[in-house]
Design an enzyme around this catalytic site. Structure first.
Site, PDB file in Angstrom:
ATOM      1  CG  HIS A   1      -0.979  17.924  30.340  1.00 39.30           C
ATOM      2  ND1 HIS A   1      -0.002  17.035  30.724  1.00 39.30           N
ATOM      3  CD2 HIS A   1      -1.600  17.342  29.286  1.00 39.30           C
ATOM      4  CE1 HIS A   1      -0.042  15.973  29.934  1.00 39.30           C
ATOM      5  NE2 HIS A   1      -1.018  16.133  29.052  1.00 39.30           N
ATOM      6  CD  GLU A   2      -4.800  18.301  27.583  1.00 32.83           C
ATOM      7  OE1 GLU A   2      -4.437  18.177  26.392  1.00 32.83           O
ATOM      8  OE2 GLU A   2      -4.831  17.335  28.377  1.00 32.83           O
TER       9      GLU A   2
ATOM     10  CG  HIS B   1      -0.672  17.821  24.458  1.00 33.45           C
ATOM     11  ND1 HIS B   1       0.316  16.902  24.175  1.00 33.45           N
ATOM     12  CD2 HIS B   1      -1.367  17.305  25.503  1.00 33.45           C
ATOM     13  CE1 HIS B   1       0.208  15.881  25.026  1.00 33.45           C
ATOM     14  NE2 HIS B   1      -0.796  16.101  25.838  1.00 33.45           N
TER      15      HIS B   1
ATOM     16  CG  HIS C   1       4.708  18.969  20.626  1.00 25.49           C
ATOM     17  ND1 HIS C   1       4.478  17.643  20.905  1.00 25.49           N
ATOM     18  CD2 HIS C   1       5.826  18.984  19.875  1.00 25.49           C
ATOM     19  CE1 HIS C   1       5.432  16.912  20.357  1.00 25.49           C
ATOM     20  NE2 HIS C   1       6.256  17.692  19.719  1.00 25.49           N
TER      21      HIS C   1
HETATM   22 ZN   LIG Z   1      -1.459  14.924  27.442  1.00 23.64          ZN
END
Ligand SMILES: [Zn+2]
Length: 684
Positions: free
Chosen positions: A468-469, A472, A475
Site C-alpha cells: 500500500h505505502e 503511494h 504515485h
Molecule cells: Zn494510504
C-alpha cells in the site's frame, strides 16, 4: 556558522536532504528565516506594478517558498520519525507560528486580488489545461481558506487556526507518549501461544528498553495485533487490548478527550465563519465525493452487510470456543484469537504457516519487481546519500531507458520517538517548471526488529500495508507534470488512496508469491496448495475488517457534521456507536482519543471515509486488469501510468479515471472484493 537547513540541497542526484547535518536547534531559526523569505516573496508578487498575469502571479508563487519547502520537509521527517523531547518542544512553539504564517499569506489582500484577476480571465488568456487547473485550485485554496472575509473575521479565523495547531500538537504528542509504553512480561509462561518470531521481537524490544531477559509488548499496532492473535493467555490479551484501546483516554495528563472536544468545536466555528454548514461540508467540497451525504451513502451501503457478516463470524468463533470448553462469551480481546482459529479450521490456513514465507527484504524486492513490470521503474541501492538514522536505506530509481528519475528512502523499523503505523512522505515533488528535479520520496513503517542477522517475518496484513505505502511512493515517483503544486500525491485524500490501494492487489499475484514468498529457513517457494488456501481465505474476516474501519469513518463524519453533540467525547462515541448498531464484540479501529487521522491535523478529518471511496476505484480498476487477461497486462498498465500514476492533480480525478477505465467506477467490484452481495438497487 550557517544553518544547515537553509541552503539549497547539494550532493549527488541534483542535491539531497542534508540529514547528516541536522540538529534540533537548527529548526526554529531555519523555519523563521524561511517563513520571512516566503512572506517577502509573496509581498513582491502582490506589489508588482505590472497588471496581474498567470506568469507574474500564479507561476511566480510556484517559484516562491522554496526555502520553506526544504526546511518544512525535513521538519516533517523529524516530526514523524525523530520526535524526541527536544524536538517536541520545537513543535509546540513552531506549530502555531506556522499556522499564523499560512493565514498571513492567504490574507494578503493584494495577492488575492491578483489571483482572482488571473482566475477571472483564465478562459481567455491562452492558458493550457494544466495552467487553468492550477489557477482554479490556487483561487479555491485562498477563497476556501478565508481570503474573502472581512478584517474582523480574518483575525478570528487566524486565532482559531493557531489554537488548533497547538491542540493538534498536544494531541499527537500525547498519543506518541502512550504508544511509547509497553507491557513487560517476566516469564516464559506468559508467552504461551506466541510464535518464535514474536518472542524474539518482544525480547529484542525489552532489551532496547533496558529490561534484558524479559519480553516487551509495545503499545503499538504492529506489536499488539499479533499478540492478540496468538496469545493463549486471555488475561494478558485483555490487558494488552485495554492499554491499546485506551491510548489518550486514561484520565491522566496525557488524556485527549478535552483536546478533541475543543478541536471539534473550533472546527465547527471555523466552518461557519467560512460560510459552510459544517466542517464536513467544508472539507468535502473539493473531494471526489463532494458532499458528506454522498460519502455517507457509500459507507452505509457497505455497513449493513458488514454488520451482518460480523454476527456470522462471532457465531463461528463462539462455536470454536464452546467446542474447546473455554466457557466464555467472545469479547473484543478474543476476536483476533478466535478468528485465527476459525480461519485454521475453515480454510486450513493460519498466519503462522504463511509468515515464514513473508520476509521483509524479499517483499521489498517483490515491490521493486512489480514497479518494473507495471511502470517500467527500476531500483538500485545507493550509498552516497546521507540518512537521518542508520536504519534508513536509499535506492535510486531509473526508467526503462536508464534515465535517472527519483530517490526512494526506506525506514522500516519501529523505534521510540517514531510515529506508529506506516506512511509515505515526499521530500521533494516532481516538477518540470523550475528545471528538472530528482523526485525524492520515502516509505516508513514499524516492523519490529528480530534477532540481529535473522530475517524479519511479517504478517499477511503487514505485507499488504507494505505494498500500500509503496503504491503511494510510486504515485509520487511516476508523476509527470509541470507545476510542483499539482505533482504526485498532491491530490484530494479520497483519490490519493486509490493508487496505493490498487497496488495492494499485486501482493497476492502468483508471479509475486512464487518468486518472492520463499521460506526463511529452506528457501523453498511457497507451496501452490498454500497459495490456493490464501486465495480461498481472502474473503475471510471481512465483517470484522469493514466494521472496524466503517465504525471509525461513520463516527468521524457524524462528529464533524454535528459538533454541538460532541462536547462529551466518551458519550458521543458511545451514543453514535449504539445508534449505528455496533456489534458489542468489537471496537473502532481508531477510538476518538487516539484517532490521529482526525486530530493530529486537518488532513483526514471528515475524511476517513476516503479509504472506502478510493477502494471503489481500486477494486474496479483491478478488474480492468483481470478482464484484460491478468495483473501484468501491458496495455492496461500503460493506461494506468498515463491516466492515473503520472497525472498528479493536473486533471480532474473523475475525468482521469474515466480516461483509464472508459467509464465511472460502480460499487459492484468493491462489494465483490469483500464477498458482500451488491445492492439490489444501484446507488444514485
Ligand atoms: Zn494510504
Amino acid at each position: 556558522m550557517e544553518n544547515p537547513l537553509i541552503p539549497k540541497w547539494t550532493g549527488p542526484h541534483g542535491g539531497v536532504p542534508p540529514f547528516d547535518k541536522v540538529k534540533v536547534a537548527s529548526f526554529k531559526p531555519a523555519l523563521e528565516a524561511a517563513m520571512a523569505e516566503c512572506l517577502a516573496e509573496m509581498d513582491r508578487i502582490a506589489n508588482d506594478p505590472a497588471p496581474p498575469t498567470f506568469a507574474n502571479t500564479i507561476e511566480a508563487m510556484e517559484k516562491g517558498g522554496r526555502m520553506l519547502d526544504r526546511v518544512g520537509n525535513i521538519y516533517g521527517v523529524w516530526s514523524s520519525t525523530m520526535r524526541n523531547a527536544a524536538f517536541q518542544e520545537v513543535e509546540r512553539e513552531m506549530e502555531p507560528k506556522l499556522a499564523a504564517f499560512r493565514d498571513e499569506v492567504v490574507q494578503n489582500e493584494k495577492l488575492f486580488r491578483r489571483i482572482a484577476a488571473v482566475y477571472g480571465a483564465r478562459e481567455k488568456s491562452g492558458l493550457d489545461a494544466e495552467q487553468k487547473r492550477l489557477t482554479w485550485l490556487k483561487y479555491q485554496d485562498f477563497a476556501r481558506s478565508g481570503a474573502k472575509l472581512d478584517a474582523v473575521a480574518k483575525k478570528k479565523l487566524s486565532d482559531i487556526n493557531q489554537r488548533l495547531a497547538t491542540l493538534y500538537t498536544q494531541f499527537s504528542q500525547n498519543v506518541l507518549a502512550d504508544e511509547n509504553t509497553a507491557l513487560i512480561l517476566d516469564s516464559e509462561t506468559e508467552l504461551a501461544g506466541l510464535p518464535q518470531s514474536l518472542r524474539d521481537a518482544a525480547a529484542q524490544a525489552a532489551k532496547e528498553r533496558d529490561q534484558p531477559g524479559k519480553w516487551a509488548i509495545l503499545n503499538t499496532r504492529s506489536s499488539v495485533e499479533p499478540f492478540l492473535t496468538y496469545s493463549q493467555r486471555r488475561d494478558l490479551r485483555k490487558r494488552v487490548w485495554e492499554a491499546f484501546v485506551s491510548r489518550g483516554d486514561n484520565g491522566n495528563e496525557r488524556d485527549n478527550k478535552k483536546i478533541i472536544a475543543e478541536i471539534v468545536k473550533l472546527r465547527g466555528e471555523r466552518a461557519k465563519l467560512l460560510g459552510y454548514a459544517s466542517h464536513a461540508h467544508w472539507r468535502l467540497e473539493m473531494s471526489m465525493a463532494k458532499t458528506p451525504e454522498r460519502a455517507t451513502q457509500l459507507m452505509e451501503a457497505v455497513w449493513r452487510p458488514a454488520v451482518k457478516r460480523v454476527a456470522e463470524e462471532v457465531a463461528d468463533m463462539q462455536a470454536v470456543a464452546d467446542k474447546e470448553g473455554a466457557g466464555i462469551r467472545i469479547e473484543p480481546w478474543d476476536y483476533r484469537y478466535y478468528a485465527e482459529k476459525v480461519r485454521k479450521a475453515k480454510y486450513d490456513v493460519d498466519d503462522n504457516e504463511v509468515m515464514p514465507y513473508l520476509q521483509l527484504e524479499n517483499l521489498r524486492e517483490a515491490m521493486f519487481w512489480v514497479a518494473g513490470e507495471l511502470l517500467d521503474l527500476h531500483f538500485a541501492p545507493v550509498k552516497d546519500v546521507p540518512v537521518y538514522h542508520p536504519d534508513v536505506r536509499v535506492w535510486e530509481v531509473k526508467d526503462g531507458a536508464g534515465r535517472h528519475v527519483a530517490l526512494f528512502y526506506f525506514d522500516p523499523y519501529a523505534r521510540a520517538d517514531k510515529s506508529s503505523g506506516a506512511w509515505m512522505n515526499a521530500y521533494r515533488n516532481q516538477e518540470r517548471f523550475d528545471g528538472e528535479v530528482t523526485t525524492i520520496v520515502s516509505n516508513n513503517s514499524n516492523f519490529v526488529k528480530g534477532k540481529p542477522g535473522e530475517p524479519i517475518l511479517v504478517s499477511w496484513d503487514d505485507a499488504v500495508t507494505l505494498f500500500h505505502e509503496f503504491g503511494h511512493a510510486l504515485h509520487g515517483i511516476s508523476s509527470s507534470v509541470r507545476y510542483p503544486s499539482l505533482s504526485g500525491t498532491n491530490v484530494d485524500r479520497d483519490y490519493v488512496e486509490f493508487p496505493s490501494q490498487l497496488l495492494e492487489h499485486w501482493l497476492a499475484t502468483p508471479e509475486v508469491l512464487n518468486k518472492y514468498a520463499r521460506h526463511c529457513k529452506t528457501g523453498a517457494s511457497i507451496p501452490q496448495s498454500l497459495v490456493k488456501k490464501i486465495e480461498r481465505a481472502s474473503k475471510f474476516n471481512k465483517g470484522f475488517e469493514n466494521v472496524e474501519y466503517l465504525s471509525s469513518a461513520l463516527v468521524d463524519m457524524r462528529m464533524h457534521l454535528a459538533p454541538d453533540k460532541a462536547s462529551d467525547i466518551t458519550e458521543f462515541e458511545r451514543g453514535t456507536l449504539s445508534a449505528l448498531g455496533m456489534p458489542k464484540e468489537m471496537v473502532m479501529r481508531h477510538r476518538l482519543p487516539h484517532f490521529g487521522h482526525l486530530f493530529s491535523s486537518d488532513s483526514y478529518s471528515a475524511g476517513y471515509y476516503s479509504y472506502l471511496w478510493a477502494d471503489t476505484l481500486s477494486a474496479d480498476a483491478f478488474e480492468a486488469f483481470t478482464e484484460a487477461g491478468g495483473a501484468y497486462d501491458k496495455g492496461v498498465a500503460r493506461k494506468l501510468r498515463e491516466y492515473v500514476f503520472s497525472t498528479g492533480n493536473s486533471v480532474d480525478p473523475a475525468e482521469g479515471y474515466r480516461a483509464f477505465r472508459g467509464r465511472d467506477a460502480g460499487i459492484e467490484a468493491l462489494m465483490r472484493r469483500r464477498g458482500f452481495a451488491p445492492p439490489l438497487h444501484r446507488q444514485q
